[in-house]
Enzyme design. Structure first.
Site, PDB file in Angstrom:
ATOM      1  N   SER A   1       0.840  -1.196   0.000  1.00 41.15           N
ATOM      2  CA  SER A   1       0.000   0.000   0.000  1.00 41.15           C
ATOM      3  C   SER A   1       0.877   1.249   0.000  1.00 41.15           C
ATOM      4  CB  SER A   1      -0.937  -0.026   1.210  1.00 41.15           C
ATOM      5  OG  SER A   1      -1.926   0.964   1.092  1.00 41.15           O
ATOM      6  N   ASN A   2       0.335   2.389   0.392  1.00 40.46           N
ATOM      7  CA  ASN A   2       1.096   3.640   0.422  1.00 40.46           C
ATOM      8  C   ASN A   2       0.615   4.497   1.588  1.00 40.46           C
ATOM      9  OD1 ASN A   2      -1.127   5.483  -0.554  1.00 40.46           O
ATOM     10  ND2 ASN A   2      -1.039   4.024  -2.257  1.00 40.46           N
ATOM     11  N   TYR A   3       1.222   5.664   1.763  1.00 37.29           N
ATOM     12  CA  TYR A   3       0.973   6.492   2.947  1.00 37.29           C
ATOM     13  C   TYR A   3      -0.275   7.364   2.882  1.00 37.29           C
ATOM     14  CZ  TYR A   3       5.701   5.433   4.631  1.00 37.29           C
ATOM     15  OH  TYR A   3       6.811   4.804   5.092  1.00 37.29           O
ATOM     16  N   ALA A  14      -4.984   7.445  -3.877  1.00 43.42           N
ATOM     17  CA  ALA A  14      -3.627   7.016  -4.223  1.00 43.42           C
ATOM     18  C   ALA A  14      -3.694   5.529  -4.562  1.00 43.42           C
ATOM     19  CB  ALA A  14      -2.681   7.275  -3.065  1.00 43.42           C
TER      20      ALA A  14
END
Ligand code: CTP
Ligand code: CA
Length: 226
Positions: free
Chosen positions: A33-35, A100
């Site tokens: 995943s991402n932030y 995102a």
């Protein structure tokens, strides 16, 4: 009370907003995943609702409270987000894609927890669909807004995405700046329009950025109707 004070300039409009990260499962206990915190997208959904729009918010996993009066559709993976967005699209008069989306997912999903061995491990990833590009290709009369989170060559990359995805507007965000990016409550963005003009906004709260953005969306919707 705030909703009463806000201009009802999005009344009758159907806004489709995406927010948050996507999560790409690797095995029953792990994911990529991402932030992304989802804060920007939730602020847009809340502001649009206050201004009278009918709002569908397609959100990846976040810790945020859904804005009142907004239809929240939770999703996990990019593939789920794509399907949900395409289902909701026919009704939408404007689409704001602040999610995102993970660009890649593990090529295979293990049904059992992957066990470690003494060797190094190589993960094979396959590409996720570009949801925004797909929406842009079948845009019809909709107003379409994208986001670009960059760490270098901000304007060049954002302008390229604007064009490639057939957008009306892109919100360009240099995520390396303090006071911008993922988990903060403010943002410093540039708005790039399809006709080439660029507006640099000062550091603003994400709520204020949301309203600035929606001011532009209202203008674009007016141009459509004219
Ligand atoms: N986006 C999308 N589907 C994807 C990837 C991105 O809909 N699979 C959307 C995002 O929601 C955002 C815009 O496209 O509005 C730009 O996302 P970004 O990650 O900045 O650009 P990419 O085209 O993925 O390019 P890169 O990550 O290589 O910079
Ligand atoms: Ca990307």
């Amino acid at each position: 009370a705030q909703a009463v004070l806000a201009p009802q300039d999005l009344a009758g409009q159907h806004l489709l907003v995406t927010a948050g990260p996507t999560r790409e499962e690797l095995d029953p206990v792990r994911y990529l995943s991402n932030y992304s915190s989802g804060k920007m997208g939730y602020a847009i959904a809340r502001a649009a609702r206050m201004r009278g729009a009918d709002v569908v918010l397609v959100s990846g996993p976040t810790f945020l409270t859904p804005p009142q009066g907004v239809t929240l559709i939770p999703v996990v993976s990019a593939e789920q987000m794509r399907k949900t967005v395409l289902d909701a699209l026919p009704k939408a008069t404007a689409v704001v894609k602040s999610a995102a989306v993970a660009d890649y997912r593990p090529a295979s999903l293990s049904t059992q927890k992957l066990k470690k061995s003494d060797e190094d491990m190589t993960l094979v990833l396959e590409k996720n669909p570009d949801i925004l590009a797909e929406v842009g290709a079948g845009k019809e009369g909709r107003v379409l807004v994208g986001f670009a989170a960059e760490t270098q060559d901000l304007l060049k990359h954002a302008a390229d995405k604007l064009k490639r995805k057939n957008l009306d507007l892109i919100v360009a965000n240099d995520v390396t700046q303090a006071g911008a990016g993922f988990d903060v409550d403010t943002n410093i963005v540039k708005l790039l329009h399809a006709d080439g003009h660029v507006e640099a906004l000062p550091q603003l709260s994400k709520d204020e950025v949301a309203h600035q953005l929606l001011d532009r969306v209202v203008e674009l919707l007016k141009q459509r109707e004219a």
